[in-house]
Design a protein around this motif. Structure first.
Motif, short mmCIF file in Angstrom:
data_model
loop_
_atom_site.label_atom_id
_atom_site.label_comp_id
_atom_site.label_asym_id
_atom_site.label_seq_id
_atom_site.Cartn_x
_atom_site.Cartn_y
_atom_site.Cartn_z
N ALA A 1 0.86 -1.19 0.00
CA ALA A 1 0.00 0.00 0.00
C ALA A 1 0.89 1.24 0.00
CB ALA A 1 -0.92 0.00 1.21
N ARG B 1 -7.92 4.57 -3.88
CA ARG B 1 -7.91 3.23 -3.28
C ARG B 1 -8.11 3.31 -1.77
NH1 ARG B 1 -2.38 0.75 -5.34
NH2 ARG B 1 -1.75 2.88 -4.86
N PHE C 1 -7.25 0.93 1.49
CA PHE C 1 -6.48 -0.22 1.95
C PHE C 1 -7.05 -0.70 3.29
CE2 PHE C 1 -3.42 2.65 -0.26
CZ PHE C 1 -3.24 1.88 -1.40
N PRO D 1 -1.76 -5.14 2.73
CA PRO D 1 -3.19 -5.05 3.04
C PRO D 1 -3.89 -6.39 2.82
CG PRO D 1 -2.51 -3.30 1.52
CD PRO D 1 -1.37 -4.24 1.63
N THR E 1 -7.98 -4.47 -0.85
CA THR E 1 -7.88 -3.14 -1.44
C THR E 1 -9.14 -2.87 -2.25
OG1 THR E 1 -5.46 -3.25 -1.60
CG2 THR E 1 -6.58 -1.63 -2.99
N SER F 1 -10.84 -0.41 -4.96
CA SER F 1 -10.53 0.61 -5.96
C SER F 1 -11.81 1.37 -6.32
CB SER F 1 -9.95 -0.04 -7.22
OG SER F 1 -8.70 -0.65 -6.93
#
Length: 332
Positions: free
Chosen positions: A44, A67, A69, A82, A85, A87
């Motif tokens: 990340a 993003r 995390f 992470p 994640t 998006s």
């Protein structure tokens, strides 16, 4: 400088730009942080941190790279990748929050949106929002912060100079159920530093039965609004005495209703405890008018066991026993 902060139990975290600072003991903020992370945690990589959140299961960071995390707790060191994640499309997220049941992401836009995730869904790898709110109907304009609390949802709209609130988060997005703070209606957006008006609200905090709103830029105000948590119903009939009723239905899955009544305006707490006396939920904490009340208790996140709920006012205290087996509560 930090852009967002999070407090869970006694752990305090701030995040901004490319740095995260963690204090394991929030009473020691005058001392250096217990640990810091700069530029990245595992894979990340931070470009511009905009939000941080923390609950009993996860640690979340929202970055300007669009993003979010998610780790299983605060990483022990900067090499931990992470767990998930998320998006986002179109624009970067802003402040984020979690009350342990709902994880909320505010996205100023354009387009301005708010994503609500169930923490239980995230725990099983489902990263699809439970609800997505948008600007349709004039609900959102530069949404800067969204928080879930006591089954309710509040969103600070910097562009509309208001806060929109739903007492029941299940109704979030419904313009017929929305409560508007800082403006007379959804169509009014006039900023003002004055009574019954807001000027660029930017951040929210719910404590007991109050919602705190901080304003950005030219205002130095932090305002306090009163509210009733989701599930509180009021009957105007004034009873003659204090009463706490057994929950119903009993057994239930996944929620039940607890009724209580009292004859005068009182500061009321209604809490749930396990058999060791540890508090597991606060359902009511604040002043209520006299009458008959009901609050919904959701036990989705509790393990099997025996629990008690206790109603307390300055002149009255009564405890009821509830038995919780596989999310079923039975009266003893």
């Amino acid at each position: 400088s930090p852009w967002d902060n999070a407090l869970f139990n006694n752990t305090f975290v701030i995040a901004g730009h490319s740095k995260v600072a963690v204090w394991n003991d929030a009473s020691q903020l005058a001392s250096p942080p217990s640990r810091t992370f700069t530029n990245n945690i595992g894979t990340a990589v931070f470009s511009d941190l905009r939000g941080v959140a923390l609950d009993s299961q996860f640690f979340y960071l929202a970055d300007g790279s669009r993003r979010i995390f998610i780790w299983s707790g605060i990483p022990a060191n900067s090499s931990v990748n992470p767990l998930y994640t998320i998006s986002l499309s179109n624009s970067q997220p802003n402040r984020i929050s979690s009350d342990g049941t709902y994880f909320c992401v505010a996205k100023p836009g354009p387009p301005s949106e708010v994503y609500i995730y169930k923490v239980a869904d995230i725990a099983v790898g489902n990263l699809t929002p439970w609800k997505t709110l948008n600007a349709q109907g004039g609900l959102l304009n530069l949404a800067s912060h969204a928080i879930a609390f006591n089954g309710s949802l509040a969103i600070a709209n910097t562009g509309n100079n208001n806060v929109v609130l739903w007492r029941d988060i299940n109704n979030a997005g419904d313009t017929n159920a929305v409560i508007i703070l800082g403006q007379p209606n959804l169509q009014s957006h006039t900023p003002a530093i004055g009574q019954n008006r807001l000027f660029m609200p930017g951040a929210l905090l719910a404590v007991s039965n109050y919602l705190w709103v901080s304003e950005l830029k030219f205002s130095s105000r932090i305002l306090r609004f009163g509210y009733l948590p989701s599930g509180i119903e009021i009957n105007g009939n004034v009873p003659e005495s204090y009463k706490l009723y057994q929950n119903y239905p009993n057994p239930f899955n996944p929620s039940t209703t607890i009724h209580f009544s009292f004859p005068q305006r009182s500061y009321v707490t209604l809490k749930v405890f396990d058999v060791l006396g540890r508090e597991v939920a606060t359902l009511v904490d604040g002043e209520l008018n006299p009458g008959e009340h009901a609050v919904v208790f959701s036990a989705e996140d509790l393990s099997s066991g025996v629990y008690f709920f206790r109603l307390t006012t300055p002149t009255f205290s009564q405890t009821k026993l509830i038995d919780f087996y596989e999310k079923l509560i039975k009266k003893y």
